[in-house]
Design an enzyme around this catalytic site. Sequence first.
Site, short mmCIF file in Angstrom:
data_model
loop_
_atom_site.label_atom_id
_atom_site.label_comp_id
_atom_site.label_asym_id
_atom_site.label_seq_id
_atom_site.Cartn_x
_atom_site.Cartn_y
_atom_site.Cartn_z
N HIS A 29 2.36 -2.68 -8.90
CA HIS A 29 2.77 -2.11 -10.20
C HIS A 29 4.29 -2.24 -10.24
O HIS A 29 4.98 -1.63 -9.41
CB HIS A 29 2.37 -0.64 -10.30
CG HIS A 29 0.90 -0.43 -10.16
ND1 HIS A 29 0.06 -0.32 -11.24
CD2 HIS A 29 0.11 -0.34 -9.05
CE1 HIS A 29 -1.18 -0.16 -10.81
NE2 HIS A 29 -1.19 -0.17 -9.49
N HIS A 207 -8.72 -1.09 -11.49
CA HIS A 207 -8.72 -0.19 -10.34
C HIS A 207 -10.09 0.52 -10.32
O HIS A 207 -10.53 1.04 -11.34
CB HIS A 207 -7.65 0.89 -10.48
CG HIS A 207 -6.26 0.42 -10.19
ND1 HIS A 207 -5.68 -0.65 -10.80
CD2 HIS A 207 -5.33 0.93 -9.33
CE1 HIS A 207 -4.44 -0.79 -10.33
NE2 HIS A 207 -4.20 0.14 -9.44
N GLU A 210 -10.88 3.79 -5.63
CA GLU A 210 -9.71 4.27 -4.87
C GLU A 210 -9.98 5.76 -4.62
O GLU A 210 -10.34 6.16 -3.51
CB GLU A 210 -8.42 4.06 -5.68
CG GLU A 210 -7.16 4.60 -5.01
CD GLU A 210 -5.93 4.57 -5.93
OE1 GLU A 210 -6.06 4.48 -7.16
OE2 GLU A 210 -4.80 4.68 -5.38
N ASP A 288 0.98 -2.12 -3.81
CA ASP A 288 0.68 -1.13 -4.85
C ASP A 288 1.97 -0.63 -5.52
O ASP A 288 2.34 -1.13 -6.57
CB ASP A 288 -0.13 0.03 -4.27
CG ASP A 288 -0.99 0.73 -5.32
OD1 ASP A 288 -1.05 0.27 -6.47
OD2 ASP A 288 -1.64 1.75 -4.98
N ASP A 289 2.63 0.35 -4.90
CA ASP A 289 3.87 0.94 -5.44
C ASP A 289 4.86 1.05 -4.28
O ASP A 289 5.08 2.13 -3.73
CB ASP A 289 3.58 2.32 -6.03
CG ASP A 289 2.57 2.25 -7.16
OD1 ASP A 289 2.96 1.86 -8.27
OD2 ASP A 289 1.38 2.54 -6.92
N1 HPA Z 1 -3.73 3.89 -8.78
C1 HPA Z 1 -3.87 4.12 -10.08
N2 HPA Z 1 -2.87 3.98 -10.93
C2 HPA Z 1 -1.69 3.58 -10.48
C3 HPA Z 1 -1.50 3.35 -9.15
C4 HPA Z 1 -2.57 3.51 -8.24
O1 HPA Z 1 -2.48 3.30 -7.02
N3 HPA Z 1 -0.20 2.97 -9.02
C5 HPA Z 1 0.33 2.97 -10.25
N4 HPA Z 1 -0.55 3.35 -11.14
ZN ZN Z 2 -2.57 0.25 -8.08
#
Ligand code: HPA
Ligand code: ZN
Length: 350
Positions: A29, A207, A210, A288-289
């Site tokens: 992201h 997604h 998770e 991811d981030d």
């Molecule tokens: N999951 C869901 N939304 C998100 C994530 C994530 O890991 N990172 C940024 N937005």
């Molecule tokens: Zn993500």
Amino acid sequence: MNPTLLDTLPRDRLPALLQAMPKAELHIHIEGSLEPELIFALAERNGVTLPYPGVEALRAAYAFTDLQSFLDIYYAGASVLLKEDDFFDMAMAYFRRAAADNVVHAELFFDPQTHTDRGVPFETVINGLTRACQTAREELGVSALLIMCFLRHLSEEAAFDTLAQATPYLDRITGVGLDSGERGNPPEKFARVFARCRELGLRLVAHAGEEGPAEYIRAALDVLNVERIDHGVRCVEDPALVARLAAQRIPLTVCPLSNVKLCVVGTMADHNLATLLDAGLCATVNSDDPAYFGGYINQNFLEAFAALPQLNARHAHTLARNSFDASFVDGDTKGRWRDRLDAVFERAAS
Ligand code: HPA
Ligand code: ZN
């Protein structure tokens, strides 16, 4: 490439190989690459006041208990992004880190609603990001595509409105995804908007699995018709689903450090990355981030391989090859990257 090379490489050579191997990043992201230093620099440039006195205080707040506790801070961090140059600078900072990690291709998620809901025009976001993608290719040799994500805690109507705003720019957007709070926001909520995106020729990812259950992975496949699952680690709760993901070779974009930081798993030693690979799934490793979760893509590889003794050079090669196979580029380009990958492994083993 010679298959025995993969089984004979000593474990102590793995970190250098993980660093050197060419790879694609498919789950990043771009707003999650905003480092605290850049957040404060952009806040000052734009006259935005943040609810933290400085970089250290902001970083100290990065102690997450679940996905939502992260998202609250992530959306606050993104509030400093106002001008085209802000989006450009953010993405270029990511591309420089990615190039240093030998990322040859990145598919960047961006969250337009996080910006348009604050009054930032869609055009500002897309122009900054596409200019960065071009510059990354020209100056760093990194290829990049953009995937626009819908925020799943918002309504179907808001997603359709975002798609309408994106319509003049669809030639710059490869696909769409679905992110933000998963629990209570099942894929079905976005069935119609994904169907429309499919008609428009956009590639589809989401997604799922998770924090949400394995059932959300099934729904992402059956209701949204996605080609890749982002995260997907909870698939192991449903063995029939694992068999299906393997048979259909549906890629999972796994993010090990994210899973630890958001308490999806207890510690890295508990991560199921090796299990997923050994079940024959097309798993990939991603950051991811990265500004929030403790590292960029190579840090994810290094920490996962350090904590999971089952992972060896064969797994490393498979993960990099999977990242190319699962990408949205043409077959010839994938083939060239696979050849480069094999050359790096052959050199490492000689
Ligand atoms: N999951 C869901 N939304 C998100 C994530 C994530 O890991 N990172 C940024 N937005
Ligand atoms: Zn993500």
